[in-house]
Design a protein around this motif. Structure first.
Motif, short mmCIF file in Angstrom:
data_model
loop_
_atom_site.label_atom_id
_atom_site.label_comp_id
_atom_site.label_asym_id
_atom_site.label_seq_id
_atom_site.Cartn_x
_atom_site.Cartn_y
_atom_site.Cartn_z
N MET A 11 78.13 -60.74 5.11
CA MET A 11 77.71 -61.46 6.30
C MET A 11 76.19 -61.54 6.36
SD MET A 11 78.50 -58.60 9.27
CE MET A 11 80.22 -58.43 8.72
N PRO A 12 75.64 -62.56 7.01
CA PRO A 12 74.19 -62.64 7.17
C PRO A 12 73.66 -61.45 7.95
CG PRO A 12 75.25 -64.73 7.71
CD PRO A 12 76.35 -63.71 7.59
N SER A 13 72.43 -61.11 7.68
CA SER A 13 71.83 -59.96 8.36
C SER A 13 71.78 -60.16 9.88
CB SER A 13 70.42 -59.70 7.83
OG SER A 13 69.59 -60.84 8.00
N LEU A 14 71.65 -61.41 10.33
CA LEU A 14 71.64 -61.67 11.77
C LEU A 14 72.97 -61.29 12.41
CD1 LEU A 14 69.88 -65.18 11.81
CD2 LEU A 14 68.88 -62.98 12.45
N VAL A 15 74.07 -61.62 11.70
CA VAL A 15 75.40 -61.28 12.21
C VAL A 15 75.60 -59.77 12.19
CG1 VAL A 15 77.88 -61.57 11.84
CG2 VAL A 15 76.34 -63.50 11.46
N ALA A 16 75.16 -59.14 11.10
CA ALA A 16 75.30 -57.69 11.00
C ALA A 16 74.53 -57.00 12.12
CB ALA A 16 74.82 -57.20 9.64
#
Length: 289
Positions: free
Chosen positions: A243-248
């Motif tokens: 997952m993208p770091s923003l989602v994480a």
């Protein structure tokens, strides 16, 4: 220990003053050591030239740090003067132990003061001074003058290394630690450097330097430990899917704005060509809060 320190109101714990005193005390210790170990009186020219070579090498180390220190222009002239003062040592006649120690200590202190990035500054000092003198050519110990040349060089390189450690410690104390593990790592790193220098002082039977270095170690450990109890501890997290770091960041902290922090903490684990994609089934390091 950390928890106990954290229980005391931070403003009542003054660990910076003892650390500053310990760092400044290195110059006095270096002067005493040089007064007992360094002597150019009635020495032939090659012995004096070797001492000049050590001073030049120390100035080169200072210049390397200056060139790797962005944002020091406001005090650039003072920095250059301090480096030049070291380079000129011994070129205008006899030089005293006090002059050597003060010139070296002044250069180290100023280089540390003007560094805007303390972590980068420590790395610069480490590269320039932790193993200072190791690149100088060996001395054949065939005569009494050669042995005196080696004794002088050892005294000078020990002083440069010790005072360089003082500059690095000043910088390390300014690092704004974000988590417990980071503070522990820096505390261990600088303590080990102090221990190494203290062991060398003990081998040279330099009691003043040994006392100054052990005092520096104690002051730095106390300074770092005093603030460790309130720091968050890192934790390992494994994601079920990529997952993208923003989602994480949103899942872990409820704040997608921390995506850059998440990616930066785990940069070495990110897939090549996808700097913001967090890999699954891998232990990722996350701040505890």
């Amino acid at each position: 220990v950390e928890a106990g320190s954290a229980a005391v109101v931070a403003s009542l714990i003054d660990t910076a003053a003892p650390l500053r005193l310990a760092i400044s005390g290195l110059t006095a210790a270096a002067e005493t050591a040089l007064a007992g170990r360094f002597d150019l009186r009635r020495m032939p020219g090659f012995v004096k030239q070797d001492a000049l070579a050590v001073f030049t090498e120390a100035a080169v180390g200072g210049e390397m740090i200056r060139l790797n220190t962005p944002g020091h222009a406001a005090r650039g002239f003072a920095v250059t003067q301090a480096i030049d003062a070291v380079a000129r040592l011994g070129t205008r006649g006899p030089v005293s132990a006090g002059e050597i120690a003060r010139s070296l200590g002044g250069m180290m202190a100023l280089l540390a003061d003007v560094s805007p990035d303390p972590q980068r500054g420590v790395e610069n000092f480490t590269e320039a001074f932790q193993t200072f003198g190791s690149a100088l050519p060996g001395i054949p110990l065939t005569t009494s003058n050669r042995r005196r040349q080696q004794q002088n060089r050892s005294a000078l390189t020990d002083a440069v290394q010790m005072l360089g450690l003082g500059g690095a410690t000043h910088l390390a104390a300014r690092i704004p630690f974000q988590e417990y593990g980071e503070a522990v790592a820096w505390r261990t790193r600088m303590s080990d450097w102090c221990d190494s220098e203290a062991a060398a002082a003990s081998l040279a039977r330099d009691d003043d330097s040994f006392s100054a270095l052990t005092g520096l170690r104690t002051a730095f450990v106390d300074h770092v430990t005093a603030g460790m109890g309130t720091l968050a501890r890192a934790r390992d997290v494994t994601l079920p899917t990529a997952m993208p770091s923003l989602v994480a960041a949103h899942r872990l902290y409820g704040d997608a704005r921390r995506g850059a922090e998440v990616a930066a903490r785990n940069r070495r684990l990110l897939p090549q060509g996808h700097p913001g994609l967090m890999p699954p089934h891998v232990a990722l390091s996350m701040a505890g809060a």
